[in-house]
Write a protein that holds these residues in place. Structure first.
Motif, PDB file in Angstrom:
ATOM      1  N   ARG A  16      38.144 -13.646 -23.414  1.00 14.64           N
ATOM      2  CA  ARG A  16      38.530 -13.778 -22.011  1.00 14.64           C
ATOM      3  C   ARG A  16      37.503 -13.161 -21.060  1.00 14.64           C
ATOM      4  O   ARG A  16      37.525 -13.444 -19.869  1.00 14.64           O
ATOM      5  N   PHE A  17      36.596 -12.331 -21.568  1.00 15.74           N
ATOM      6  CA  PHE A  17      35.575 -11.719 -20.711  1.00 15.74           C
ATOM      7  C   PHE A  17      34.758 -12.787 -19.992  1.00 15.74           C
ATOM      8  O   PHE A  17      34.302 -12.580 -18.870  1.00 15.74           O
ATOM      9  N   GLU A  19      35.719 -15.384 -18.614  1.00 14.22           N
ATOM     10  CA  GLU A  19      36.418 -15.856 -17.417  1.00 14.22           C
ATOM     11  C   GLU A  19      36.119 -15.008 -16.188  1.00 14.22           C
ATOM     12  O   GLU A  19      36.340 -15.444 -15.065  1.00 14.22           O
ATOM     13  N   PHE A  20      35.619 -13.790 -16.387  1.00 18.05           N
ATOM     14  CA  PHE A  20      35.311 -12.917 -15.250  1.00 18.05           C
ATOM     15  C   PHE A  20      34.330 -13.581 -14.291  1.00 18.05           C
ATOM     16  O   PHE A  20      34.406 -13.383 -13.080  1.00 18.05           O
ATOM     17  N   GLU A  23      36.529 -16.294 -12.341  1.00 15.91           N
ATOM     18  CA  GLU A  23      37.880 -15.898 -11.928  1.00 15.91           C
ATOM     19  C   GLU A  23      37.843 -14.466 -11.393  1.00 15.91           C
ATOM     20  O   GLU A  23      38.257 -13.526 -12.083  1.00 15.91           O
ATOM     21  N   PRO A  24      37.348 -14.269 -10.166  1.00 20.53           N
ATOM     22  CA  PRO A  24      37.246 -12.898  -9.646  1.00 20.53           C
ATOM     23  C   PRO A  24      38.599 -12.192  -9.545  1.00 20.53           C
ATOM     24  O   PRO A  24      38.668 -10.972  -9.705  1.00 20.53           O
ATOM     25  N   ALA A  27      39.205 -10.788 -12.976  1.00 19.11           N
ATOM     26  CA  ALA A  27      38.337  -9.623 -13.198  1.00 19.11           C
ATOM     27  C   ALA A  27      38.889  -8.393 -12.483  1.00 19.11           C
ATOM     28  O   ALA A  27      38.920  -7.293 -13.046  1.00 19.11           O
ATOM     29  N   VAL A  30      42.067  -7.132 -14.291  1.00 18.56           N
ATOM     30  CA  VAL A  30      41.727  -6.419 -15.532  1.00 18.56           C
ATOM     31  C   VAL A  30      41.180  -5.037 -15.201  1.00 18.56           C
ATOM     32  O   VAL A  30      41.531  -4.056 -15.860  1.00 18.56           O
ATOM     33  N   ASP A  31      40.360  -4.944 -14.171  1.00 18.58           N
ATOM     34  CA  ASP A  31      39.826  -3.648 -13.750  1.00 18.58           C
ATOM     35  C   ASP A  31      40.959  -2.681 -13.402  1.00 18.58           C
ATOM     36  O   ASP A  31      40.920  -1.503 -13.762  1.00 18.58           O
ATOM     37  N   CYS A  85      46.174  -9.736 -18.882  1.00 17.03           N
ATOM     38  CA  CYS A  85      45.349  -8.736 -18.200  1.00 17.03           C
ATOM     39  C   CYS A  85      45.334  -7.424 -18.967  1.00 17.03           C
ATOM     40  O   CYS A  85      44.280  -6.804 -19.148  1.00 17.03           O
ATOM     41  N   THR A  88      43.405  -7.838 -22.295  1.00 17.56           N
ATOM     42  CA  THR A  88      41.980  -7.959 -22.015  1.00 17.56           C
ATOM     43  C   THR A  88      41.411  -6.601 -21.615  1.00 17.56           C
ATOM     44  O   THR A  88      40.296  -6.239 -22.012  1.00 17.56           O
ATOM     45  N   TYR A  92      38.472  -4.549 -23.364  1.00 23.42           N
ATOM     46  CA  TYR A  92      37.332  -4.023 -22.615  1.00 23.42           C
ATOM     47  C   TYR A  92      37.080  -2.552 -22.965  1.00 23.42           C
ATOM     48  O   TYR A  92      35.945  -2.154 -23.224  1.00 23.42           O
TER      49      TYR A  92
END
Length: 104
Positions: A16-17, A19-20, A23-24, A27, A30-31, A85, A88, A92
């Motif tokens: 899925r990384f 997609e960052f 797809e802001p 991202a 997830v952050d 999310c 993922t 991360y």
């Protein structure tokens, strides 16, 4: 067992990384999940580079989260939801801090 759940989550969600890049919103979500997990596990600091979370604590958290998803019958959607999310974000953290060996 500790690294098994983390290895499985990474195998299933690190893809899925990619997609960052397009797809802001994903991202950013997830952050936020990364920050929440760090806070929950006490792996936060005032420094620019947060410390690695404890691998055992992260694995215990991941196992509980995955078990709860299994109990509810959750299935990964094509898009992203709260669970995607979170999983993922777990991936991360594992990869960022090299908590398990990378897949070959």
């Amino acid at each position: 067992m500790t690294s098994c759940v983390l290895t499985k989550v990474c195998a299933d969600f690190e893809r899925r990384f990619a997609e960052f890049a397009f797809e802001p919103g994903f991202a950013a979500a997830v952050d936020q999940h990364v920050a929440e997990i760090r806070e929950r596990l006490g792996a936060h600091s005032a420094g620019l580079e947060p410390p690695a979370p404890d691998r055992t604590a992260l694995a215990d958290y991941a196992l509980g989260f995955v078990d709860a998803l299994t109990e509810t019958g959750w299935h990964e959607p094509v898009a992203y939801d709260y669970a995607v999310c979170r999983l993922t974000a777990l991936s991360y953290l594992v990869r960022r801090h090299r908590l398990v060996a990378p897949r070959t």
